[in-house]
Each structure stands twice: as structure tokens, then as C-alpha cells.
Design an enzyme around this catalytic site. Structure first.
Site, PDB file in Angstrom:
ATOM      1  N   TYR A 246     -13.736  -3.850 -34.180  1.00  0.00           N
ATOM      2  CA  TYR A 246     -12.360  -3.376 -34.397  1.00  0.00           C
ATOM      3  C   TYR A 246     -12.059  -2.129 -33.564  1.00  0.00           C
ATOM      4  O   TYR A 246     -11.486  -1.167 -34.056  1.00  0.00           O
ATOM      5  CB  TYR A 246     -12.128  -3.056 -35.888  1.00  0.00           C
ATOM      6  CG  TYR A 246     -12.609  -4.132 -36.815  1.00  0.00           C
ATOM      7  CD1 TYR A 246     -11.981  -5.365 -36.848  1.00  0.00           C
ATOM      8  CD2 TYR A 246     -13.704  -3.917 -37.657  1.00  0.00           C
ATOM      9  CE1 TYR A 246     -12.431  -6.377 -37.701  1.00  0.00           C
ATOM     10  CE2 TYR A 246     -14.168  -4.918 -38.507  1.00  0.00           C
ATOM     11  CZ  TYR A 246     -13.524  -6.139 -38.521  1.00  0.00           C
ATOM     12  OH  TYR A 246     -13.972  -7.126 -39.358  1.00  0.00           O
ATOM     13  N   TYR A 371     -10.451  -9.070 -48.761  1.00  0.00           N
ATOM     14  CA  TYR A 371     -11.145  -9.219 -47.475  1.00  0.00           C
ATOM     15  C   TYR A 371     -12.402 -10.045 -47.727  1.00  0.00           C
ATOM     16  O   TYR A 371     -13.188  -9.746 -48.626  1.00  0.00           O
ATOM     17  CB  TYR A 371     -11.527  -7.861 -46.862  1.00  0.00           C
ATOM     18  CG  TYR A 371     -12.312  -8.040 -45.589  1.00  0.00           C
ATOM     19  CD1 TYR A 371     -11.661  -8.362 -44.406  1.00  0.00           C
ATOM     20  CD2 TYR A 371     -13.704  -7.949 -45.581  1.00  0.00           C
ATOM     21  CE1 TYR A 371     -12.382  -8.589 -43.233  1.00  0.00           C
ATOM     22  CE2 TYR A 371     -14.427  -8.176 -44.413  1.00  0.00           C
ATOM     23  CZ  TYR A 371     -13.765  -8.498 -43.254  1.00  0.00           C
ATOM     24  OH  TYR A 371     -14.469  -8.729 -42.103  1.00  0.00           O
ATOM     25  N   ASP A 472     -16.669 -13.274 -54.667  1.00  0.00           N
ATOM     26  CA  ASP A 472     -17.267 -12.806 -53.414  1.00  0.00           C
ATOM     27  C   ASP A 472     -17.887 -11.440 -53.682  1.00  0.00           C
ATOM     28  O   ASP A 472     -17.204 -10.425 -53.692  1.00  0.00           O
ATOM     29  CB  ASP A 472     -16.180 -12.739 -52.327  1.00  0.00           C
ATOM     30  CG  ASP A 472     -16.717 -12.183 -51.017  1.00  0.00           C
ATOM     31  OD1 ASP A 472     -17.888 -11.759 -50.989  1.00  0.00           O
ATOM     32  OD2 ASP A 472     -15.956 -12.161 -50.033  1.00  0.00           O
ATOM     33  N   LYS A 501     -24.817  -8.683 -47.455  1.00  0.00           N
ATOM     34  CA  LYS A 501     -25.012  -7.248 -47.180  1.00  0.00           C
ATOM     35  C   LYS A 501     -26.312  -6.674 -47.754  1.00  0.00           C
ATOM     36  O   LYS A 501     -27.339  -6.708 -47.098  1.00  0.00           O
ATOM     37  CB  LYS A 501     -23.809  -6.455 -47.707  1.00  0.00           C
ATOM     38  CG  LYS A 501     -22.553  -6.633 -46.852  1.00  0.00           C
ATOM     39  CD  LYS A 501     -21.526  -5.582 -47.180  1.00  0.00           C
ATOM     40  CE  LYS A 501     -20.161  -5.850 -46.602  1.00  0.00           C
ATOM     41  NZ  LYS A 501     -19.944  -5.328 -45.263  1.00  0.00           N
TER      42      LYS A 501
HETATM   43  C1  LIG Z   1     -16.187  -8.918 -49.760  1.00  0.00           C
HETATM   44  C2  LIG Z   1     -16.696  -9.271 -48.405  1.00  0.00           C
HETATM   45  N1  LIG Z   1     -16.926 -10.550 -48.097  1.00  0.00           N
HETATM   46  C3  LIG Z   1     -17.403 -10.923 -46.899  1.00  0.00           C
HETATM   47  C4  LIG Z   1     -17.647  -9.987 -45.929  1.00  0.00           C
HETATM   48  C5  LIG Z   1     -18.165 -10.420 -44.581  1.00  0.00           C
HETATM   49  O1  LIG Z   1     -19.507 -10.098 -44.448  1.00  0.00           O
HETATM   50  P1  LIG Z   1     -20.175 -10.041 -42.987  1.00  0.00           P
HETATM   51  O2  LIG Z   1     -19.600  -8.855 -42.304  1.00  0.00           O
HETATM   52  O3  LIG Z   1     -21.639  -9.931 -43.272  1.00  0.00           O
HETATM   53  O4  LIG Z   1     -19.819 -11.323 -42.290  1.00  0.00           O
HETATM   54  C6  LIG Z   1     -17.433  -8.632 -46.202  1.00  0.00           C
HETATM   55  C7  LIG Z   1     -17.693  -7.601 -45.190  1.00  0.00           C
HETATM   56  O5  LIG Z   1     -17.320  -6.457 -45.279  1.00  0.00           O
HETATM   57  C8  LIG Z   1     -16.933  -8.271 -47.484  1.00  0.00           C
HETATM   58  O6  LIG Z   1     -16.701  -6.994 -47.790  1.00  0.00           O
END
Ligand SMILES: Cc1ncc(COP(=O)(O)O)c(C=O)c1O
Length: 652
Positions: A246, A371, A472, A501
Site C-alpha cells: 500500500y 477487512y 474471520d 497471522k
Molecule cells: C481479519 C483479516 N482477515 C484476513 C486478513 C488477510 O491476511 P493475510 O494478510 O495474511 O493475507 C487480514 C490481514 O490483515 C485480516 O486482518
């Protein structure tokens, strides 16, 4: 320019002091401002209440002014941990590191002599190798040319290199002329070690011996700067050719060159920063965790990868069992390579489930401000207006959006606020295959903390309208919010969960999607198979590290650590409310947020935070902290104060 070498040995009594003093002479001969220090000295003689450190007396023979008190001196000649114990004291390895750094700053060249070899214990936890890793200096390894030395020498070199250290020179000390074994030792080591080898004949350990030995070091001294080039990073290449996330390719925000990271500290060339955001929230238990490093090394030595189609392995099975132990409501696990991909997998699971049970439901309902990642399916459920992917809106699958979750985490829940969400379910009841949501905390969409009852409401709606509920937890999982998984604040069981993560403690990219049996049965009906299979699925290295990371998390009392950080941030960040430009301050678990009324100048704030010795990376209106759980009280206060100071000085 301050340069330094660490002098260690393959064993005790191999001539380290002799080599250190000779090397000191060689540097002095070539006109360098050099000094030799001995941080820990045992076997000292007590004269008039002051310990006389024998090795320092040797350095003084080369330079009378080279007389620096050790950080620790003990009378009994033994391993430092034991000598300290006999004097009812203990060695603090941080004191030694500070002592070394202090000396390095005062001289052009500092020679630091260890005690014994790499694994000589300083206390119950640390060895000399830990000090060497902390100061990260090129190492001069001294061995004695006797029977059995090949084994000790190769073990030491192997361990130094595995620890990320440079072996600047191997000094083979005490080679007897015309001795067949001694000559063959040298020949063999030359075959196995391609770096600099300096062979010292059998010099007497006397001043004349040191003077003669110094000659052997002269060419090493002339070329010594080459060992400090390893940390140099070509920032011009980085700026001109590497895309950062970004970030403008034309005028990028400066990328700071990291040369080392340990626990909650980022070592940028010449400074150390306290990390405030756990490398985008993944590094929950700190950088360079020995336990995780070891798990990776052990697995690497077996095999780092095999495909997961038609093959399986112990790390995948062990991790699977561990995941089902901490997420017992789920039944089946799909491993993948990143958070975005595990979201894709979850969406595909939901769509394939509905397809296979003959429901023509192809849309996902979600909330604004969400997100879920950067791949196409994940982007389709990110906030389509305020989010980072609005540019791609026209090309993405069209999904159903409702407003942000309505009620703050810390307010009383008002069920009336759910009416418009229920209306959306009713309106799209034949289309909604699944709901996806970040539980409790919306992360990259503005760090909004909402009420657990909203999750319970969504669970009811999904049950009523035959949709699956996907949580998520890529950002919130593994303790960040104060619960092991954020959905556990609510009295629900989701159908699918995405985790990523912090699953590997930030060691490497890895993720998983877990489903309950209902989903598995639906997909598998009539011989159905789930249609996804990344090349690096179930990567053994990642599985081994993730398994070790979860074991580690279970053992470190993360709840207490997260609670402590929460308490500190609640107190310290509250001060920010007094600034007129602040819209809100909120803290949950190890997440602290200062929401501004207007978007901030990220570049200006980054620079200011650098000056304050912290790494905090704000976005839009959000200045936030997500420190590693192992962050100390003092470091957490420093992080909070840096934000407060930035606001007070209007650095935004
Ligand atoms: C809630 C959520 N889902 C998915 C992702 C995407 O993960 P990655 O960056 O490992 O692809 C993120 C990344 O910040 C996230 O905060």
C-alpha cells in the site's frame, strides 16, 4: 566508525586471552584505536578488596592503558554461573550486553573475550552464545591444535553459523612443528571451513609470543572491515525496485532497514525500536523466539516441504490435534498459506456446501468496515466504499452489505438496533449462502470493537435463514482480544473459522480454515470433494512451528500478559482523550486504539515515532498499538507515551 569482534574458544584453555592480546597488538600496530575487554572473569585474586582479573593483566602487557574492569569478577575459577553462585549472586546477561555496547561506543575497535566456549552458562537460562547473539559481532573462534579438536571446532562453527553469526576467523593455536596429527587437523579444517584460518605456531604465552603472533594477524587486521559489510542494505535498490505494501512506487515512505529482531525490539541500523504493532499483529510472542526457531530447524533437517495430496506428515497431524484441542467445536481443518487464502477457502466451503445441498444461494452477507484480505474473494467482502479495495469494486463478486456492527463492546446492547440487519436477511433470504465477519474487533477497517450480543444475533439469523456463519479470526485469534478466540466472548459456535497471522507466532505465513461436521457432511454429500489445493498446503515447516507456537502460548500465561497490557494501555492512553483532535480512545485485550477526528499524516508520525524509539504505524484516522504479549510494562508505557507526545506536539 565503531567495530568489534567477539573472541571465543572451542573450549577453555585454548589460548583465547593470548589471541585477544595478540590481536590487540596487531590493531594497535596498524594505528587503530583498539581495546580489549573481558566482561566476565572468574579465578580472580582478591587484593585489597579488589579482584585482579588475570586476563586483563595480559592485555596490559600489550598496552598499559588497556585496563577495564570486567562487568563481573569472581574469585573461584569455574563456570561463571557456578562462581557467581558461590558468591551468592547471579549474572544478569543484560548487564553484560550493556557493558559491551558501552565499550564499543568508546573505541574504534573493541575485542571482547568470552569465557570458555559457546555454551558456557552465565546463569540458569543464558549462555555466552546468547550474549554473542545479542551483540551480533563477527566472531574470532580459537581452537587448540590437539587430538579431538576437529570435532569441537566443527561443532562450534556449525552452531555459530546456525545462530546467524559470522565466523570472521578460525585461529588454530599451538601447532607443533613436524607433528603429523597437527598438520592433518589443519588440512582437514581447511577442507571443511572456507573462511579465514590463522595458524599460530607454538608461541609461548608470553609478551614475546604475543608480539610474534601479532604479525600473523596483520593481514586479518588490514581486511577486517569486510566482516561488517553483511548488515549493509542497498536502500536505493529497495526504493527503486521493490514494491512495499500500500505504498507509492514513485515517492514511497522510507522503509527502515531491519538488521536484527528479538523479542519486542527491532534493530534498525544504529538504533533499536520498541515494536508497537507485532508486524501487522502476527508476532504475538515476539521476534526470534528460540523455541520456534528450534522447531523450524528440527523440521528443516528432516524435510521442509512435501505436497499434501496423497502424502501426509507428523507436523500436520500434531498441529491438527492441537487445533482441535483449542477449538473443540470444529471437526475438519484445511491448511493454507495466508490469511487471505484461508478466507477464500472459507467462502468456497460455504458456496460449495450450499451448492451440494441444492440451495441456490451464492451471495455472502457481511458488514461495512470489514477487512478480510487482498485476494479477489476476500476483497469482495471487504468494505466496498471506505475499504482499500473500492477500486476493484466493479470486477468483484457482488455481495450483500449491512452497516457496521451497531453497538460498542463496552455499552449495553440494544436489540432494537438489529432490526435493519434482520430486514436485510429477510430481503435476501434466498441468496445468502453465508455471513462472514471479524468477531468483536474489526481490524484494518478502523479497529472498531462491537458487542458480543451482535454475534449471537447473527448466529440466530444464520440458523433461521439457512446460512453458514464464518468468523474471520485471522487478526483476533490466539489471545489478542483477551480470549483465545474473539468469538468466545459470545455464546455461539460458528460453522467455519479462519485463523492465520499469529498461528505461527509470526514466524512465517500460514493459515487454516476449520469447519464443523455439518459443513463437512454437506460438501461431501453424493461423493463431493472440496475443490481447493494450494501447492504449499500443509507445509511441514509451518505446521511444526505453529504446533510449537501454540504449545508455547499455552505455557506462557498469555492471559495474564494480555491483561497487564490492557490495564497499562487503558490508563496510559486515556490521557489522549484530553486532545481536541481525538475522537475516541478504546482498549480491548492487547489492542489500544486512539481514533482521530481526521486522517493522520502517516509519514510524519512514523518519523516522529522513530525519534521516540518506537515502531508504530498508524493508518487513516487510527493510531493503534498491538504490542507483542511479552512487552514489558516499561516498554508498553513508552509506546503509549509516544502516542500522547505526538498528539500534544501535533505531529499528526
Ligand atoms: C481479519 C483479516 N482477515 C484476513 C486478513 C488477510 O491476511 P493475510 O494478510 O495474511 O493475507 C487480514 C490481514 O490483515 C485480516 O486482518
Amino acid at each position: 566508525m565503531h567495530n568489534a569482534f567477539f573472541i571465543t574458544g572451542t573450549d577453555t584453555d585454548v589460548g583465547k586471552t593470548f589471541v585477544t592480546a595478540s590481536l590487540l597488538k596487531a590493531f594497535l600496530d596498524k594505528g587503530h584505536d583498539a581495546r580489549a575487554i573481558k566482561p566476565v572473569q572468574t579465578g580472580c585474586e582478591l587484593i585489597h578488596g579488589v579482584y585482579q582479573a588475570s586476563d586483563i593483566l595480559e592485555y596490559k602487557k600489550i598496552n598499559a592503558n588497556n585496563s577495564f574492569e570486567p562487568a563481573y569478577a569472581f574469585e573461584f575459577p569455574a563456570s561463571p554461573h557456578f562462581s557467581a553462585e558461590l558468591e551468592n549472586t547471579a549474572i544478569d546477561s543484560d548487564v553484560i550486553t550493556d557493558y559491551i555496547q558501552g565499550h564499543i561506543e568508546q573505541a574504534e575497535i573493541t575485542l571482547i573475550e568470552g569465557a570458555g566456549g559457546l555454551f558456557v552458562p552465565l546463569n540458569g537460562t543464558n549462555t555466552f552464545l546468547d550474549i554473542m547473539k545479542a551483540v551480533r559481532l563477527p566472531v574470532v573462534l580459537v581452537c587448540k591444535n590437539i587430538l579431538g579438536m576437529i570435532n569441537h571446532t566443527l561443532l562450534s562453527i556449525e552452531m555459530l553459523e546456525r545462530s546467524g553469526l559470522t565466523v570472521a576467523a578460525l585461529v588454530i593455536n599451538g601447532t607443533k612443528p613436524d607433528n603429523g596429527i597437527a598438520q592433518s587437523n589443519i588440512e582437514y579444517l581447511r577442507q571443511r571451513f572456507s573462511g579465514t584460518i590463522i595458524v599460530l605456531p607454538q608461541y609461548a604465552e608470553s609478551v614475546s609470543g604475543m608480539i610474534e603472533a601479532a604479525d600473523e594477524f596483520h593481514s586479518f587486521v588490514e581486511n577486517h572491515t569486510q566482516f561488517f559489510a553483511a548488515d549493509e542494505i542497498d536502500l536505493t535498490f529497495d526504493k527503486n525496485h521493490l514494491w512495499h505494501p500500500y505504498t507509492s512506487a514513485i515517492s514511497p515512505i522510507k522503509a527502515q532497514p531491519v538488521v536484527f529482531a528479538k523479542e519486542n525490539k527491532l534493530h534498525i541500523q544504529n538504533t533499536v525500536l520498541i515494536d508497537g504493532i507485532s508486524s501487522w499483529w502476527c508476532m504475538a510472542t515476539g521476534f526470534n523466539n528460540e523455541r520456534l526457531n528450534k522447531a523450524a530447524q528440527t523440521q528443516m533437517a528432516r524435510f521442509s516441504h512435501v505436497m499434501f495430496a496423497g502424502l501426509t506428515h507428523k507436523p500436520a497431524v500434531d498441529l491438527g490435534k492441537k487445533l482441535l484441542e483449542i477449538l473443540p467445536e470444529f471437526d475438519r481443518i484445511f491448511y493454507s498459506d495466508s490469511g487471505s487464502v484461508c478466507v477464500e477457502v472459507a467462502l468456497k466451503m460455504a458456496l460449495q456446501y450450499q451448492h451440494n445441498i441444492n440451495k441456490k444461494k451464492t451471495k455472502i452477507l457481511t458488514v461495512l468496515g470489514g477487512y478480510h484480505g487482498d485476494t479477489a474473494g476476500a476483497m469482495s467482502v471487504c468494505d466496498p466504499v471506505e475499504g482499500m479495495h473500492f477500486l476493484f469494486k466493479e470486477t468483484l463478486a457482488e455481495q450483500i452489505f449491512t452497516p457496521r456492527p451497531p453497538c460498542r463492546f463496552d455499552e449495553e446492547f440494544n436489540p432494537d438496533l438489529c432490526a435493519e440487519y434482520e430486514a436485510a436477511f429477510e430481503e435476501h433470504k434466498d441468496e445468502i449462502a453465508a455471513v462472514i465477519i471479524e468477531p468483536i474487533v474489526q481490524g484494518a477497517g478502523g479497529m472498531w470493537f462491537y458487542h458480543p450480543k451482535f454475534l449471537e444475533f447473527l448466529r440466530n439469523m444464520c440458523d433461521k435463514y439457512g446460512a453458514l456463519l464464518i468468523v474471520d479470526e485471522v487478526a483476533t485469534g490466539f489471545g489478542r482480544t483477551g480470549k483465545l478466540f474473539a468469538y468466545q466472548y459470545a455464546n455461539i459456535v460458528p460453522d467455519i473459522i479462519c485463523i492465520g497471522k499469529a498461528i505461527t507466532g509470526g514466524f512465517m505465513s500460514f493459515a487454516a480454515t476449520l469447519a464443523v461436521q455439518k459443513v463437512v457432511d454437506g460438501i461431501s454429500k453424493n461423493g463431493g470433494v472440496f475443490m481447493h489445493g494450494p501447492t504449499f498446503m500443509g507445509n511441514p515447516l509451518a505446521c511444526a512451528v505453529a504446533y510449537e507456537n501454540i504449545c508455547n502460548l499455552q505455557e506462557i500465561d498469555w492471559q495474564k500478559k494480555v491483561k497487564t497490557l490492557e490495564t497499562i494501555m487503558k490508563t496510559e492512553l486515556a490521557k489522549c482523550k484530553e486532545c481536541a483532535s481525538v475522537a475516541d480512545v478504546r482498549v480491548l485485550g492487547a489492542i489500544g486504539v486512539v481514533e482521530m477526528k481526521e486522517p493522520v499524516n502517516t509519514a510524519a508520525l512514523l518519523d516522529f515515532f522513530m525519534e521516540e524509539g518506537v515502531f508504530i504505524r498508524p493508518f487513516e484516522k487510527t493510531i493503534y498499538l498491538m504490542p507483542p504479549f511479552i512487552t514489558s510494562r516499561d516498554d508498553c508505557v513508552t509506546l503509549c507515551n509516544a502516542i500522547y507526545k505526538a498528539l500534544k506536539l501535533k505531529k499528526y
